[in-house]
Design a protein around this motif. Sequence first.
Motif, PDB file in Angstrom:
ATOM      1  N   SER A 210      16.619 -12.316  -8.880  1.00 32.29           N
ATOM      2  CA  SER A 210      15.904 -10.982  -8.761  1.00 32.29           C
ATOM      3  C   SER A 210      16.071 -10.277 -10.063  1.00 32.29           C
TER       4      SER A 210
ATOM      5  N   ASP B  91       7.340 -15.071   3.307  1.00 31.60           N
ATOM      6  CA  ASP B  91       6.854 -14.492   1.582  1.00 31.60           C
ATOM      7  C   ASP B  91       6.810 -15.334   1.065  1.00 31.60           C
ATOM      8  N   TYR B  92       7.671 -16.028   0.501  1.00 28.99           N
ATOM      9  CA  TYR B  92       7.632 -17.137  -0.529  1.00 28.99           C
ATOM     10  C   TYR B  92       6.940 -17.652  -1.105  1.00 28.99           C
TER      11      TYR B  92
ATOM     12  N   GLU C 277       8.277  -5.157  -5.721  1.00 31.43           N
ATOM     13  CA  GLU C 277       8.443  -4.653  -4.946  1.00 31.43           C
ATOM     14  C   GLU C 277       9.121  -5.646  -3.684  1.00 31.43           C
ATOM     15  N   TRP C 278       8.262  -6.620  -4.043  1.00 34.78           N
ATOM     16  CA  TRP C 278       8.691  -8.096  -3.368  1.00 34.78           C
ATOM     17  C   TRP C 278      10.449  -8.297  -3.907  1.00 34.78           C
TER      18      TRP C 278
ATOM     19  N   ASP D 251      12.533  -6.130  -5.336  1.00 30.72           N
ATOM     20  CA  ASP D 251      13.691  -5.436  -4.885  1.00 30.72           C
ATOM     21  C   ASP D 251      14.021  -5.763  -3.929  1.00 30.72           C
ATOM     22  N   THR D 252      13.146  -6.388  -2.365  1.00 32.18           N
ATOM     23  CA  THR D 252      13.964  -6.282  -1.480  1.00 32.18           C
ATOM     24  C   THR D 252      15.049  -7.393  -1.857  1.00 32.18           C
ATOM     25  N   LYS D 253      15.165  -8.450  -2.424  1.00 34.55           N
ATOM     26  CA  LYS D 253      15.997  -9.696  -2.431  1.00 34.55           C
ATOM     27  C   LYS D 253      17.633  -9.316  -2.540  1.00 34.55           C
ATOM     28  N   ALA D 254      17.521  -7.912  -3.662  1.00 31.79           N
ATOM     29  CA  ALA D 254      19.569  -7.637  -3.696  1.00 31.79           C
ATOM     30  C   ALA D 254      19.643  -8.486  -5.093  1.00 31.79           C
TER      31      ALA D 254
END
Length: 525
Positions: free
Chosen positions: A374, A350-351, A419-420, A422-425
Amino acid sequence: MLHRRGTVYTSRVVIPGQVQALVGRVEILRSLRTTDLREARWRLSLWESHLGVMFRLIAQRRKVMTRDQAQKLVQAFLESTFDDLEARLAEPRPDHEHTEAVKGALEEFAEQLSLQLVDGSLSHLLPYAREQAPDGSDQHQRELARKLTEIKLHAVEAELAALGGRPLPPRPVLSSPTASASQLLDQAGIDSPSVSQVASQYCEERISAGKWSHRTARQSQKIFEVIASLLDDAPVGSISKARIRQLGLEIIELPANMTQRFPGLSAKEVLAQLGEGTPVDRLAPRSVNKYYMHVRSIFGWAQEHDHIAQSPCVVLRDVEEGRAQDARDAFDDSDIRTLFAHLATAQRRDYELWVPRIMALTGCRMGEAAQLRSQDVRQEAGVWVFDFNEDDEGKTLKTENSRRLVPVHQRLLELGLLEWVDTKANGYLLPESMRKTDRPERSNIDRLSKRLSALLRGSGITDERKVMQSFRSTVATRLKNAEVPEYVIAEILGHENDNITTGRYGKKADLAVLKGAISKLDLPV
């Protein structure tokens, strides 16, 4: 410290412990010659800044100074400096409105002087230089006029600093009954440090201040070793402009990949072995200019720290590298479509898609994108921004100007950036292996750079002048074509703004201005 004796204020400055024995005293007491507390604080700050220069000089030279020399230096410095400050500070403080008018006039004058130094016109002080040196050659008179212009600019900038409530920096001295600290050292018969000693101190300062990574420090130290070898590691105070000109020619003659091709030999030994005209690949112009930059850095540092009165490197001019775009081309729309079409279908993480997207629509460096967390993608005054910053946990920036906020382009929001994130917490957006390395000789983003470069070439873009970092050139070019002011472009890219009005004395642009500029980027991402 500030003390009051009767109605008059007095300063008490404690001498640093490392030089007390050499100086022969523990403190310096001096009347500030005023009964006004505000005025006394003003004078104390200026007095302490000038004493600080003297203490640093003695600390740097204490291994080669006798106690008698140190005491003579202190006495001469005290006698020459304070009286000069007293005369300049005797004027009453102007009111705020008058101060702002004076500052405006000084800023305009400083800009005029800077422009004269850039274009070489020197119109302001050339007549005076000719009057002072009527028998000198035209070149000598112009050199004198340039020096006078530089000193005048220093004085204007110092006065601007004083009007802003900051201590005056040490003043350059041309020819005056008041001796400079470096002139006093020369009179005391104290040798200046060697080139390698100055380079070592300069490196230590850059590293301790966090200005250099281990990789940059290692590269710079190797360059300084070459410079010291070519200059016979002579005292910096003994090196003339003529010797610097010769050094410039010697650097041009250095072979490429010297340490690999001539292991165990110093730079001077390599040149002696090659002889004049030996056919061998020499340093590229860009590498030559990198060496020149390092030469200027250590001699400039030596001047700043009063090891020398003036840097001899004013004669060292960069060689022609060709146009910047010949070294790294910007992407055109066709390149960008080709790259992102490939990224959409290639087997990738993804990155490996998001880093190019972020670079394309901010112009940030790859290393800056790689270190984003994030929490660095946040709202500021209602605007979504990337917060490029550094911390004590390993995040670093290339320069002080790299610390900045860059508005998030609307296209990134449409593509699902938030959204991406947010997936990294609340962690880093990239895995540690892509943003850190245990090998100090390599860049922290070495692996990431190689992966993205492979994807770029795999997309069919084979022009060696087009690399992932070309997005910075792309953004700069597109914003310039969109008539975005240069100081705004510099702030978005994290460049230093050299303009004396908008850079040195200006404030950062409002986020709304930056957002408006970013919105003008129209790329097929």
